[in-house]
Design a protein around this motif. Sequence first.
Motif, PDB file in Angstrom:
ATOM      1  N   MET A  27      38.920 -70.538-129.744  1.00 33.42           N
ATOM      2  CA  MET A  27      39.349 -69.222-130.199  1.00 33.42           C
ATOM      3  C   MET A  27      38.362 -68.658-131.221  1.00 33.42           C
ATOM      4  O   MET A  27      37.961 -67.495-131.135  1.00 33.42           O
ATOM      5  CB  MET A  27      40.746 -69.326-130.810  1.00 33.42           C
ATOM      6  CG  MET A  27      41.313 -68.013-131.284  1.00 33.42           C
ATOM      7  SD  MET A  27      42.950 -68.194-131.984  1.00 33.42           S
ATOM      8  CE  MET A  27      42.649 -69.299-133.337  1.00 33.42           C
ATOM      9  N   ALA A  28      37.933 -69.468-132.174  1.00 30.96           N
ATOM     10  CA  ALA A  28      36.987 -69.000-133.192  1.00 30.96           C
ATOM     11  C   ALA A  28      35.634 -68.658-132.578  1.00 30.96           C
ATOM     12  O   ALA A  28      35.024 -67.639-132.927  1.00 30.96           O
ATOM     13  CB  ALA A  28      36.824 -70.070-134.272  1.00 30.96           C
ATOM     14  N   LEU A  55      28.294 -62.929-122.319  1.00 35.63           N
ATOM     15  CA  LEU A  55      28.505 -63.854-121.201  1.00 35.63           C
ATOM     16  C   LEU A  55      29.079 -65.180-121.679  1.00 35.63           C
ATOM     17  O   LEU A  55      30.049 -65.696-121.103  1.00 35.63           O
ATOM     18  CB  LEU A  55      27.185 -64.085-120.459  1.00 35.63           C
ATOM     19  CG  LEU A  55      27.237 -65.034-119.278  1.00 35.63           C
ATOM     20  CD1 LEU A  55      28.151 -64.487-118.188  1.00 35.63           C
ATOM     21  CD2 LEU A  55      25.850 -65.275-118.736  1.00 35.63           C
ATOM     22  N   ILE A  56      28.508 -65.729-122.737  1.00 33.57           N
ATOM     23  CA  ILE A  56      29.020 -67.003-123.267  1.00 33.57           C
ATOM     24  C   ILE A  56      30.423 -66.821-123.838  1.00 33.57           C
ATOM     25  O   ILE A  56      31.292 -67.684-123.675  1.00 33.57           O
ATOM     26  CB  ILE A  56      28.045 -67.578-124.306  1.00 33.57           C
ATOM     27  CG1 ILE A  56      26.716 -67.914-123.634  1.00 33.57           C
ATOM     28  CG2 ILE A  56      28.618 -68.812-124.975  1.00 33.57           C
ATOM     29  CD1 ILE A  56      25.602 -68.238-124.587  1.00 33.57           C
ATOM     30  N   ALA A  62      37.538 -67.656-121.281  1.00 31.94           N
ATOM     31  CA  ALA A  62      38.254 -68.000-120.046  1.00 31.94           C
ATOM     32  C   ALA A  62      38.726 -69.451-120.078  1.00 31.94           C
ATOM     33  O   ALA A  62      39.864 -69.758-119.706  1.00 31.94           O
ATOM     34  CB  ALA A  62      37.356 -67.758-118.843  1.00 31.94           C
ATOM     35  N   TYR A  63      37.856 -70.351-120.546  1.00 26.67           N
ATOM     36  CA  TYR A  63      38.271 -71.743-120.654  1.00 26.67           C
ATOM     37  C   TYR A  63      39.349 -71.904-121.727  1.00 26.67           C
ATOM     38  O   TYR A  63      40.288 -72.689-121.553  1.00 26.67           O
ATOM     39  CB  TYR A  63      37.081 -72.650-120.965  1.00 26.67           C
ATOM     40  CG  TYR A  63      37.464 -74.106-121.023  1.00 26.67           C
ATOM     41  CD1 TYR A  63      37.856 -74.767-119.870  1.00 26.67           C
ATOM     42  CD2 TYR A  63      37.477 -74.806-122.221  1.00 26.67           C
ATOM     43  CE1 TYR A  63      38.236 -76.101-119.911  1.00 26.67           C
ATOM     44  CE2 TYR A  63      37.851 -76.122-122.280  1.00 26.67           C
ATOM     45  CZ  TYR A  63      38.224 -76.770-121.123  1.00 26.67           C
ATOM     46  OH  TYR A  63      38.618 -78.080-121.167  1.00 26.67           O
ATOM     47  N   GLY A  64      39.227 -71.156-122.808  1.00 31.75           N
ATOM     48  CA  GLY A  64      40.247 -71.199-123.852  1.00 31.75           C
ATOM     49  C   GLY A  64      41.597 -70.727-123.343  1.00 31.75           C
ATOM     50  O   GLY A  64      42.637 -71.279-123.701  1.00 31.75           O
ATOM     51  N   GLN A  65      41.610 -69.705-122.505  1.00 33.65           N
ATOM     52  CA  GLN A  65      42.868 -69.252-121.902  1.00 33.65           C
ATOM     53  C   GLN A  65      43.458 -70.330-121.004  1.00 33.65           C
ATOM     54  O   GLN A  65      44.667 -70.497-120.930  1.00 33.65           O
ATOM     55  CB  GLN A  65      42.642 -67.980-121.076  1.00 33.65           C
ATOM     56  CG  GLN A  65      42.524 -66.737-121.889  1.00 33.65           C
ATOM     57  CD  GLN A  65      43.855 -66.313-122.467  1.00 33.65           C
ATOM     58  OE1 GLN A  65      44.919 -66.703-122.018  1.00 33.65           O
ATOM     59  NE2 GLN A  65      43.783 -65.491-123.492  1.00 33.65           N
ATOM     60  N   ALA A  76      44.561 -64.007-129.626  1.00 34.28           N
ATOM     61  CA  ALA A  76      43.216 -63.930-130.211  1.00 34.28           C
ATOM     62  C   ALA A  76      42.136 -64.096-129.145  1.00 34.28           C
ATOM     63  O   ALA A  76      41.084 -63.442-129.215  1.00 34.28           O
ATOM     64  CB  ALA A  76      43.059 -64.993-131.293  1.00 34.28           C
ATOM     65  N   LEU A  77      42.395 -64.936-128.154  1.00 39.54           N
ATOM     66  CA  LEU A  77      41.418 -65.110-127.078  1.00 39.54           C
ATOM     67  C   LEU A  77      41.254 -63.836-126.256  1.00 39.54           C
ATOM     68  O   LEU A  77      40.140 -63.501-125.839  1.00 39.54           O
ATOM     69  CB  LEU A  77      41.827 -66.277-126.171  1.00 39.54           C
ATOM     70  CG  LEU A  77      41.544 -67.659-126.732  1.00 39.54           C
ATOM     71  CD1 LEU A  77      42.266 -68.719-125.916  1.00 39.54           C
ATOM     72  CD2 LEU A  77      40.059 -67.930-126.766  1.00 39.54           C
ATOM     73  N   ILE A  78      42.320 -63.104-126.036  1.00 33.12           N
ATOM     74  CA  ILE A  78      42.227 -61.856-125.288  1.00 33.12           C
ATOM     75  C   ILE A  78      41.429 -60.820-126.075  1.00 33.12           C
ATOM     76  O   ILE A  78      40.617 -60.082-125.500  1.00 33.12           O
ATOM     77  CB  ILE A  78      43.634 -61.325-124.939  1.00 33.12           C
ATOM     78  CG1 ILE A  78      44.279 -62.205-123.882  1.00 33.12           C
ATOM     79  CG2 ILE A  78      43.601 -59.884-124.488  1.00 33.12           C
ATOM     80  CD1 ILE A  78      43.548 -62.197-122.546  1.00 33.12           C
TER      81      ILE A  78
END
Length: 100
Positions: A27-28, A55-56, A62-65, A76-78
């Motif tokens: 998330m950070a 891009l990164i 996406a992986y965090g979601q 926060a990820l969104i």
Amino acid sequence: MAQAMQRQPISLLSTDGKPHPLQDTLMAVTLTLGAVAFVTAFFHNLHLISSWAGLIGILTGAYGQFVSVTTRERFALIIGLGASAIGFYLGMFHGGLFGG
């Protein structure tokens, strides 16, 4: 009744009271890369930074979601994913990943 009187620790990152170090790190990183990509996207000569950071940030978000556990992490990820995507698309418009 003893359970009702038990105090729960207040945390801004975890609503279930358990530590989530991987999710918090993702998330950070996503929020940081999203902010970098979003800010640098408004400068034409910084398109390499904005496109790569975007891009990164999209990939880590996406992986965090995929592995997120709590609603706060997903929220926060969104935000980070949106900022990364805007930075990525504007960076691609201004010159792309390889300086074209």
